[in-house]
Design a protein around this motif. Structure first.
Motif, PDB file in Angstrom:
ATOM      1  N   VAL A 188       0.871  -1.175   0.000  1.00 32.34           N
ATOM      2  CA  VAL A 188       0.000   0.000   0.000  1.00 32.34           C
ATOM      3  C   VAL A 188       0.905   1.221   0.000  1.00 32.34           C
ATOM      4  O   VAL A 188       1.796   1.346   0.838  1.00 32.34           O
ATOM      5  CB  VAL A 188      -0.908   0.002   1.256  1.00 32.34           C
ATOM      6  CG1 VAL A 188      -1.738   1.268   1.298  1.00 32.34           C
ATOM      7  CG2 VAL A 188      -1.787  -1.233   1.275  1.00 32.34           C
ATOM      8  N   THR A 231       2.029   4.718   0.878  1.00 31.15           N
ATOM      9  CA  THR A 231       1.741   5.684   1.942  1.00 31.15           C
ATOM     10  C   THR A 231       2.230   7.082   1.587  1.00 31.15           C
ATOM     11  O   THR A 231       1.888   8.039   2.269  1.00 31.15           O
ATOM     12  CB  THR A 231       2.399   5.251   3.269  1.00 31.15           C
ATOM     13  OG1 THR A 231       3.800   5.104   3.058  1.00 31.15           O
ATOM     14  CG2 THR A 231       1.814   3.944   3.766  1.00 31.15           C
ATOM     15  N   LYS A 240       2.655  10.456  -1.004  1.00 32.14           N
ATOM     16  CA  LYS A 240       1.879  11.165  -2.022  1.00 32.14           C
ATOM     17  C   LYS A 240       2.742  12.263  -2.634  1.00 32.14           C
ATOM     18  O   LYS A 240       3.752  12.670  -2.050  1.00 32.14           O
ATOM     19  CB  LYS A 240       0.594  11.732  -1.425  1.00 32.14           C
ATOM     20  CG  LYS A 240       0.793  12.728  -0.310  1.00 32.14           C
ATOM     21  CD  LYS A 240      -0.553  13.124   0.293  1.00 32.14           C
ATOM     22  CE  LYS A 240      -0.406  14.116   1.412  1.00 32.14           C
ATOM     23  NZ  LYS A 240       0.473  13.795   2.482  1.00 32.14           N
ATOM     24  N   ASP A 248       5.130  15.234  -0.853  1.00 33.33           N
ATOM     25  CA  ASP A 248       5.758  14.898   0.425  1.00 33.33           C
ATOM     26  C   ASP A 248       7.252  15.187   0.367  1.00 33.33           C
ATOM     27  O   ASP A 248       7.899  14.943  -0.650  1.00 33.33           O
ATOM     28  CB  ASP A 248       5.566  13.407   0.755  1.00 33.33           C
ATOM     29  CG  ASP A 248       4.188  13.070   1.285  1.00 33.33           C
ATOM     30  OD1 ASP A 248       3.441  14.005   1.633  1.00 33.33           O
ATOM     31  OD2 ASP A 248       3.864  11.877   1.353  1.00 33.33           O
ATOM     32  N   GLN A 254       9.481   2.317  -2.558  1.00 28.66           N
ATOM     33  CA  GLN A 254       8.952   2.994  -1.381  1.00 28.66           C
ATOM     34  C   GLN A 254       9.704   2.582  -0.113  1.00 28.66           C
ATOM     35  O   GLN A 254       9.946   3.406   0.761  1.00 28.66           O
ATOM     36  CB  GLN A 254       7.457   2.701  -1.219  1.00 28.66           C
ATOM     37  CG  GLN A 254       6.869   3.358   0.014  1.00 28.66           C
ATOM     38  CD  GLN A 254       5.383   3.176   0.123  1.00 28.66           C
ATOM     39  OE1 GLN A 254       4.656   4.113  -0.165  1.00 28.66           O
ATOM     40  NE2 GLN A 254       4.927   2.000   0.503  1.00 28.66           N
TER      41      GLN A 254
END
Length: 94
Positions: free
Chosen positions: A55, A57, A59, A62, A86
């Protein structure tokens, strides 16, 4: 040209390195340390990666701290970016 990261990858742009020390000494380009703080430019959709659900986290927009030697550097229309996973992002800077 637009870069759209796939899976759990993130495209970041490193922020400029400090040009002065805390005491006010101006640093030449050769003495500047590679910055670790970057801005997220694009984020992949996440999904199944190596059999695990990822998933996203992060965006766009950031500010993050990335591993120093992680990712692949890419140059698009004269601008330098880094494409990394990520999990190579260590923290979000608030």
């Amino acid at each position: 040209m637009t870069i759209k990261p796939l899976a759990d990858r993130v495209l970041i742009k490193l922020l400029e390195a400090e040009e002065k020390t805390a005491s006010g000494i101006i640093l030449p380009d050769a003495a500047k340390e590679k910055p670790q703080v970057a801005e997220v430019v694009a984020v992949g959709p996440g999904g199944m990666v190596d059999g695990n659900e990822v998933v996203m986290t992060l965006k766009v927009g950031d500010k993050v701290i990335a591993s120093k030697y992680a990712g692949t550097e890419v140059k698009v229309e004269g601008e330098e970016f880094t494409l990394l996973r990520q999990n190579d992002i260590l923290a979000i800077v608030e």
